[in-house]
Motif scaffolding. Sequence first.
Motif, PDB file in Angstrom:
ATOM      1  N   ASN A  22       0.832  -1.192   0.000  1.00 53.20           N
ATOM      2  CA  ASN A  22       0.000   0.000   0.000  1.00 53.20           C
ATOM      3  C   ASN A  22       0.875   1.253   0.000  1.00 53.20           C
ATOM      4  OD1 ASN A  22      -2.476   1.453   0.134  1.00 53.20           O
ATOM      5  ND2 ASN A  22      -2.100   1.805   2.318  1.00 53.20           N
ATOM      6  N   HIS A  23       1.904   1.256   0.842  1.00 51.94           N
ATOM      7  CA  HIS A  23       2.811   2.416   0.902  1.00 51.94           C
ATOM      8  C   HIS A  23       3.528   2.605  -0.440  1.00 51.94           C
ATOM      9  CE1 HIS A  23       5.549   5.359   2.505  1.00 51.94           C
ATOM     10  NE2 HIS A  23       6.585   4.634   2.093  1.00 51.94           N
ATOM     11  N   ALA A  24       3.970   1.500  -1.040  1.00 52.64           N
ATOM     12  CA  ALA A  24       4.651   1.573  -2.334  1.00 52.64           C
ATOM     13  C   ALA A  24       3.705   2.126  -3.406  1.00 52.64           C
ATOM     14  CB  ALA A  24       5.180   0.201  -2.732  1.00 52.64           C
ATOM     15  N   LEU A  25       2.457   1.687  -3.405  1.00 55.85           N
ATOM     16  CA  LEU A  25       1.472   2.173  -4.364  1.00 55.85           C
ATOM     17  C   LEU A  25       1.180   3.664  -4.156  1.00 55.85           C
ATOM     18  CD1 LEU A  25      -1.038  -0.818  -4.560  1.00 55.85           C
ATOM     19  CD2 LEU A  25       0.490  -0.010  -6.363  1.00 55.85           C
ATOM     20  N   GLU A  26       1.061   4.083  -2.904  1.00 60.70           N
ATOM     21  CA  GLU A  26       0.839   5.496  -2.618  1.00 60.70           C
ATOM     22  C   GLU A  26       2.007   6.347  -3.106  1.00 60.70           C
ATOM     23  OE1 GLU A  26       0.136   5.584   1.586  1.00 60.70           O
ATOM     24  OE2 GLU A  26      -2.001   5.115   1.374  1.00 60.70           O
ATOM     25  N   THR A  27       3.222   5.862  -2.910  1.00 58.13           N
ATOM     26  CA  THR A  27       4.415   6.565  -3.383  1.00 58.13           C
ATOM     27  C   THR A  27       4.406   6.661  -4.906  1.00 58.13           C
ATOM     28  OG1 THR A  27       5.689   5.803  -1.474  1.00 58.13           O
ATOM     29  CG2 THR A  27       6.937   6.559  -3.378  1.00 58.13           C
ATOM     30  N   MET A  28       4.039   5.560  -5.582  1.00 56.91           N
ATOM     31  CA  MET A  28       3.985   5.554  -7.045  1.00 56.91           C
ATOM     32  C   MET A  28       2.928   6.531  -7.549  1.00 56.91           C
ATOM     33  SD  MET A  28       4.741   1.482  -7.816  1.00 56.91           S
ATOM     34  CE  MET A  28       3.484   1.332  -8.977  1.00 56.91           C
TER      35      MET A  28
END
Length: 105
Positions: A22-28
């Motif tokens: 989720n954090h990686a997707l938010e960053t992307m």
Amino acid sequence: MTLVENNLEQAAVSVGQSNESNHALETMVARLSTIKQMSRSIANESERQSEVVKDVVGKITYISDKATRIAEEVDESARNSESLNQLSSRQSELVSHFVILNSAT
């Protein structure tokens, strides 16, 4: 370790991995939003630059047309000057045929 404990541990690992994803997707998504804004800015600046180029081309064309007209007028002035020189020479030639008499004689 019991089956319940094992399942709880695996569930905790899954939750951690899910949070990381989720954090990686938010960053992307945030980075893609920044890229989108940059792309819009580049497109807007490109459009403005294109308008400036069109304006400059129009002014260059105007200047070129004026320079062509000036060159034509200079050529015409040179021809007129040559014609005046010829007329002046002819007039001097004609005047040389006259004799000026002194009225005192």
